[in-house]
Scaffold this motif. Structure first.
Motif, PDB file in Angstrom:
ATOM      1  N   UNK A 126       0.838  -1.211   0.000  1.00  0.00           N
ATOM      2  CA  UNK A 126       0.000   0.000   0.000  1.00  0.00           C
ATOM      3  C   UNK A 126       0.872   1.260   0.000  1.00  0.00           C
ATOM      4  N   UNK A 127       1.975   1.250   0.750  1.00  0.00           N
ATOM      5  CA  UNK A 127       2.894   2.399   0.752  1.00  0.00           C
ATOM      6  C   UNK A 127       3.498   2.590  -0.637  1.00  0.00           C
ATOM      7  N   UNK A 128       3.876   1.490  -1.260  1.00  0.00           N
ATOM      8  CA  UNK A 128       4.430   1.560  -2.614  1.00  0.00           C
ATOM      9  C   UNK A 128       3.379   2.103  -3.590  1.00  0.00           C
ATOM     10  N   UNK A 129       2.129   1.614  -3.465  1.00  0.00           N
ATOM     11  CA  UNK A 129       1.037   2.096  -4.320  1.00  0.00           C
ATOM     12  C   UNK A 129       0.809   3.598  -4.124  1.00  0.00           C
ATOM     13  N   UNK A 130       0.780   4.044  -2.871  1.00  0.00           N
ATOM     14  CA  UNK A 130       0.557   5.468  -2.584  1.00  0.00           C
ATOM     15  C   UNK A 130       1.691   6.326  -3.155  1.00  0.00           C
ATOM     16  N   UNK A 131       2.921   5.845  -3.061  1.00  0.00           N
ATOM     17  CA  UNK A 131       4.067   6.579  -3.610  1.00  0.00           C
ATOM     18  C   UNK A 131       3.934   6.696  -5.129  1.00  0.00           C
ATOM     19  N   UNK A 132       3.540   5.614  -5.768  1.00  0.00           N
ATOM     20  CA  UNK A 132       3.374   5.642  -7.233  1.00  0.00           C
ATOM     21  C   UNK A 132       2.205   6.542  -7.640  1.00  0.00           C
ATOM     22  N   UNK A 133       1.107   6.480  -6.864  1.00  0.00           N
ATOM     23  CA  UNK A 133      -0.038   7.351  -7.174  1.00  0.00           C
ATOM     24  C   UNK A 133       0.351   8.826  -7.011  1.00  0.00           C
ATOM     25  N   UNK A 134       1.184   9.116  -6.009  1.00  0.00           N
ATOM     26  CA  UNK A 134       1.660  10.486  -5.809  1.00  0.00           C
ATOM     27  C   UNK A 134       2.524  10.923  -6.998  1.00  0.00           C
ATOM     28  N   UNK A 135       3.386  10.014  -7.457  1.00  0.00           N
ATOM     29  CA  UNK A 135       4.223  10.301  -8.619  1.00  0.00           C
ATOM     30  C   UNK A 135       3.357  10.517  -9.854  1.00  0.00           C
ATOM     31  N   UNK A 136       2.335   9.671 -10.015  1.00  0.00           N
ATOM     32  CA  UNK A 136       1.412   9.813 -11.145  1.00  0.00           C
ATOM     33  C   UNK A 136       0.714  11.167 -11.073  1.00  0.00           C
ATOM     34  N   UNK A 137       0.315  11.565  -9.873  1.00  0.00           N
ATOM     35  CA  UNK A 137      -0.320  12.874  -9.686  1.00  0.00           C
ATOM     36  C   UNK A 137       0.604  14.010 -10.114  1.00  0.00           C
ATOM     37  N   UNK A 138       1.879  13.946  -9.746  1.00  0.00           N
ATOM     38  CA  UNK A 138       2.860  14.970 -10.139  1.00  0.00           C
ATOM     39  C   UNK A 138       3.037  14.980 -11.660  1.00  0.00           C
ATOM     40  N   UNK A 139       3.112  13.758 -12.249  1.00  0.00           N
ATOM     41  CA  UNK A 139       3.265  13.672 -13.699  1.00  0.00           C
ATOM     42  C   UNK A 139       2.039  14.242 -14.417  1.00  0.00           C
ATOM     43  N   UNK A 140       0.842  13.974 -13.881  1.00  0.00           N
ATOM     44  CA  UNK A 140      -0.370  14.546 -14.474  1.00  0.00           C
ATOM     45  C   UNK A 140      -0.345  16.071 -14.399  1.00  0.00           C
ATOM     46  N   UNK A 141       0.123  16.580 -13.266  1.00  0.00           N
ATOM     47  CA  UNK A 141       0.217  18.041 -13.090  1.00  0.00           C
ATOM     48  C   UNK A 141       1.214  18.628 -14.099  1.00  0.00           C
ATOM     49  N   UNK A 142       2.380  17.962 -14.244  1.00  0.00           N
ATOM     50  CA  UNK A 142       3.377  18.426 -15.210  1.00  0.00           C
ATOM     51  C   UNK A 142       2.825  18.351 -16.632  1.00  0.00           C
ATOM     52  N   UNK A 143       2.076  17.268 -16.934  1.00  0.00           N
ATOM     53  CA  UNK A 143       1.478  17.109 -18.253  1.00  0.00           C
ATOM     54  C   UNK A 143       0.471  18.221 -18.512  1.00  0.00           C
ATOM     55  N   UNK A 144      -0.319  18.560 -17.491  1.00  0.00           N
ATOM     56  CA  UNK A 144      -1.273  19.660 -17.624  1.00  0.00           C
ATOM     57  C   UNK A 144      -0.553  20.981 -17.900  1.00  0.00           C
ATOM     58  N   UNK A 145       0.552  21.232 -17.208  1.00  0.00           N
ATOM     59  CA  UNK A 145       1.332  22.449 -17.429  1.00  0.00           C
ATOM     60  C   UNK A 145       1.939  22.453 -18.826  1.00  0.00           C
ATOM     61  N   UNK A 146       2.419  21.277 -19.256  1.00  0.00           N
ATOM     62  CA  UNK A 146       2.998  21.161 -20.601  1.00  0.00           C
ATOM     63  C   UNK A 146       1.930  21.429 -21.660  1.00  0.00           C
TER      64      UNK A 146
END
Length: 159
Positions: A126-146
Motif C-alpha cells: 500500500x505504501x508503494x502504491x501510494x508513492x506511485x499514485x503520488x508520482x502519477x499525480x505529479x506527472x499529471x500536473x506536469x502534463x497539464x502544465x505542458x
C-alpha cells in the motif's frame, strides 16, 4: 421387590407378564430365574428379538412371579445398558468438545499469524502504491502544465 422404571419400549412386555395370572407348570420352582437372561438386540437396525430371552429347562416350569422377576431383570439390564451408553456418549461429547476447542484455538493462533504476516506485506504494498499514485499525480500536473504551454505556443504561432 420394587419394580424398576419401565420405559415405553419395554412397557408392552411388562403388561404381558401381568396378564399371565395362571401360568404354572409341573416341576421344581425353587430356582430363581436365571440372571443371564438377555435380550437379543441389533444395534444397527434397532430391532429387538425376544428369542433366547429366558433359558428355561425343558422339564421345569416357571411361576408367574419367576417370569415377572426375569422380566424385571431384563428391564433393569436394559436400563443399565442404556445408562452406560448415555454415559459413554456424554464422555465422548466432552472429549470431542475439548479436542474441537483445542483445534479451534490452534487455528485461531495460526490465522492471527497469517494476518500479521499478510498485514505487513499489505502495508508495504500500500505504501508503494501510494508513492506511485503520488508520482502519477505529479506527472499529471506536469502534463497539464505542458499542455497549457503547448497550447500557448500554438496560439502564438498561429496568431
Amino acid at each position: 421387590m420394587t419394580e424398576p422404571a419401565i420405559n415405553e419400549e419395554t412397557e408392552f412386555f411388562a403388561n404381558e407378564i401381568e396378564s399371565e395370572k395362571d401360568l404354572t407348570a409341573e416341576g421344581d420352582f425353587s430356582e430363581k430365574p436365571l440372571e443371564d437372561a438377555k435380550e437379543i438386540c441389533n444395534y444397527q437396525s434397532g430391532e429387538f428379538s425376544s428369542e433366547h430371552v429366558f433359558k428355561i429347562p425343558e422339564n421345569k416350569g416357571l411361576t408367574r412371579l419367576e417370569i415377572q422377576d426375569a422380566a424385571n431383570n431384563i428391564i433393569e439390564a436394559t436400563n443399565k445398558k442404556r445408562k452406560r451408553d448415555s454415559d459413554m456418549l456424554r464422555d465422548f461429547k466432552k472429549t470431542a468438545e475439548y479436542q474441537l476447542s483445542a483445534t479451534l484455538l490452534e487455528m485461531q493462533h495460526h490465522i492471527h499469524k497469517v494476518y500479521e504476516r499478510q498485514g505487513k506485506l499489505m502495508e508495504d504494498k500500500m505504501q508503494e502504491l501510494m508513492a506511485r499514485l503520488e508520482k502519477i499525480g505529479k506527472l499529471e500536473q506536469e502534463l497539464g502544465e505542458f499542455r497549457k504551454a503547448l497550447q500557448l505556443l500554438y496560439h502564438d504561432m498561429n496568431s
